[in-house]
Design a protein around this motif. Structure first.
Motif, PDB file in Angstrom:
ATOM      1  N   PRO A 253       0.827  -1.210   0.000  1.00 15.11           N
ATOM      2  CA  PRO A 253       0.000   0.000   0.000  1.00 15.11           C
ATOM      3  C   PRO A 253       0.860   1.259   0.000  1.00 15.11           C
ATOM      4  N   GLU A 271      -1.083   4.089  -8.131  1.00 16.92           N
ATOM      5  CA  GLU A 271      -0.599   3.834  -6.773  1.00 16.92           C
ATOM      6  C   GLU A 271      -1.372   2.670  -6.174  1.00 16.92           C
ATOM      7  N   VAL A 272      -0.681   1.778  -5.503  1.00 13.87           N
ATOM      8  CA  VAL A 272      -1.314   0.648  -4.829  1.00 13.87           C
ATOM      9  C   VAL A 272      -2.012   1.152  -3.568  1.00 13.87           C
ATOM     10  N   ARG A 273      -3.243   0.750  -3.375  1.00 13.34           N
ATOM     11  CA  ARG A 273      -4.013   1.197  -2.208  1.00 13.34           C
ATOM     12  C   ARG A 273      -4.247   0.072  -1.195  1.00 13.34           C
ATOM     13  N   MET A 283      -6.024  -0.535  -6.590  1.00 18.31           N
ATOM     14  CA  MET A 283      -5.027   0.464  -6.959  1.00 18.31           C
ATOM     15  C   MET A 283      -5.642   1.504  -7.888  1.00 18.31           C
ATOM     16  N   THR A 284      -4.950   2.601  -8.076  1.00 13.34           N
ATOM     17  CA  THR A 284      -5.401   3.563  -9.082  1.00 13.34           C
ATOM     18  C   THR A 284      -4.775   3.184 -10.425  1.00 13.34           C
ATOM     19  N   TRP A 285      -5.407   3.629 -11.502  1.00 14.61           N
ATOM     20  CA  TRP A 285      -4.983   3.272 -12.863  1.00 14.61           C
ATOM     21  C   TRP A 285      -5.252   4.481 -13.758  1.00 14.61           C
ATOM     22  N   THR A 295     -10.155   3.625 -10.605  1.00 14.70           N
ATOM     23  CA  THR A 295      -9.825   2.665  -9.557  1.00 14.70           C
ATOM     24  C   THR A 295      -9.882   1.270 -10.160  1.00 14.70           C
TER      25      THR A 295
END
Length: 339
Positions: A253, A271-273, A283-285, A295
């Motif tokens: 994360p 970013e990995v959530r 994660m975001t894409w 997302t």
């Protein structure tokens, strides 16, 4: 009251179709009480149950499920608010169940209706942005129909149905095929439809389209000929196979990542959530050219033979992007199965 039409009106037809005499009598009396409490309300069928609506808001609904009746205020707040008055009844956040031969007391029905009307009135005083968000929020069937109700009617609770349908490969069936599959085991067409929709909601298959909260969405699922641990290993250690050539990913994360741009394919970053090893990544894409990130969630479901991988994207920029992502991730999932 209800919209005029030839033949039986919707609720008349529903009650006429009940084979349990006690349920027919109890729900018929409940309908008459609701008519008195809600003069001018529209009587209709919503979520396949008799429903009373006031100014477009569902206020009260009822139904019969094999061995018991249910009352539903179409709210997650009414039943908890009347906890003391409902002592002794089987309840969930969204409903009350009771035996066909033991109707809800008129005083209790009145309290349920008044609580729901008060809730609607209070909601109407909120800012328009809040009202819009509340109006577009979708109610899940699993929140509205209790575990005890579905188990009593069909032999399985919601979790058991999710596991059974996953094991049967239901994630790859369209809605018609899914209902046909359920018809082999469930006699009631109401329950066939309800279980099918609940499964589609739980597995992200009923979230294509646009909502105020999550924008355009799309879900893609494939069952791959790999053990669950093998599939997770590929996802965790071979990011280039699903994120794109040159991608490097640390499954922690807060970790960022980038996918280099290459001929015929834009770059991407994010970013990995959330990481639940062996189960799920969120994660975001954000491909090049997108103003805001979407997302992306990958969910791995073990099966008797192989494993299913569910890909769900939300907050996509538009319908065109949704279709492009559907095609893109369909190809990605097929590629993951290759050696």
């Amino acid at each position: 009251m209800a919209t005029k039409s030839r033949g039986l009106q919707p609720i008349d037809a529903y009650l006429a179709g009940l084979e349990n005499p006690a349920a027919k009598k109890t729900l018929g009396a409940l309908r008459m009480q609701l008519r008195k409490l809600l003069p001018g309300a529209v009587e209709t069928i919503s979520y396949q149950m008799p429903t009373f609506k006031v100014d477009g808001n569902a206020v009260a609904g009822f139904a019969f499920f094999k061995n018991h009746c249910g009352y539903y205020p179409f709210s997650g707040g009414v039943v908890p608010a009347l906890k003391e008055q409902l002592d002794g009844y089987t309840t969930s956040k969204s409903g009350v169940t009771f035996p066909p031969d033991k109707p809800l007391p008129a005083k209790l029905v009145k309290a349920l209706v008044q609580a729901r009307l008060a809730e609607i009135a209070a909601r109407g005083k909120k800012p328009s942005s809040v009202k819009k968000k509340a109006a577009t929020k979708k109610a899940l069937i699993t929140d509205r129909v209790t575990d005890s109700a579905v188990k009593e009617a069909t032999g399985r609770d919601w979790k058991a149905w999710m596991r059974a349908l996953d094991a049967a490969g239901a994630g790859e069936l369209n809605h018609k095929q899914l209902v046909a599959h359920l018809a082999r085991e469930v006699e009631s067409t109401w329950w066939q439809q309800s279980i099918a929709v609940a499964y589609e909601q739980a597995r992200g298959k009923r979230v294509v389209g646009e909502t105020a909260a999550t924008g355009f969405q799309v879900g893609v699922v494939r069952t791959l000929p790999l053990r669950a641990d093998e599939l997770w290993e590929r996802i965790a250690t071979q990011a280039e196979r699903w994120l794109g050539a040159g991608a490097k990913l640390t499954l922690e994360p807060g970790a960022g990542y980038e996918v280099p741009k290459r001929r015929g394919a834009p770059g991407a970053r994010g970013e990995v959530r959330v990481v639940k090893p062996g189960q799920r990544i969120r994660m975001t894409w954000q491909p090049d050219g997108w103003k805001k990130p979407a997302t992306l969630q990958l969910t791995l479901v073990p099966k008797a033979r192989g494993a299913s991988l569910h890909v769900h994207l939300e907050k996509l920029p538009d319908a065109k992007a949704r279709e492009a992502m559907r095609e893109h991730w369909s190809r990605v999932l097929e590629g993951l199965a290759e050696k």
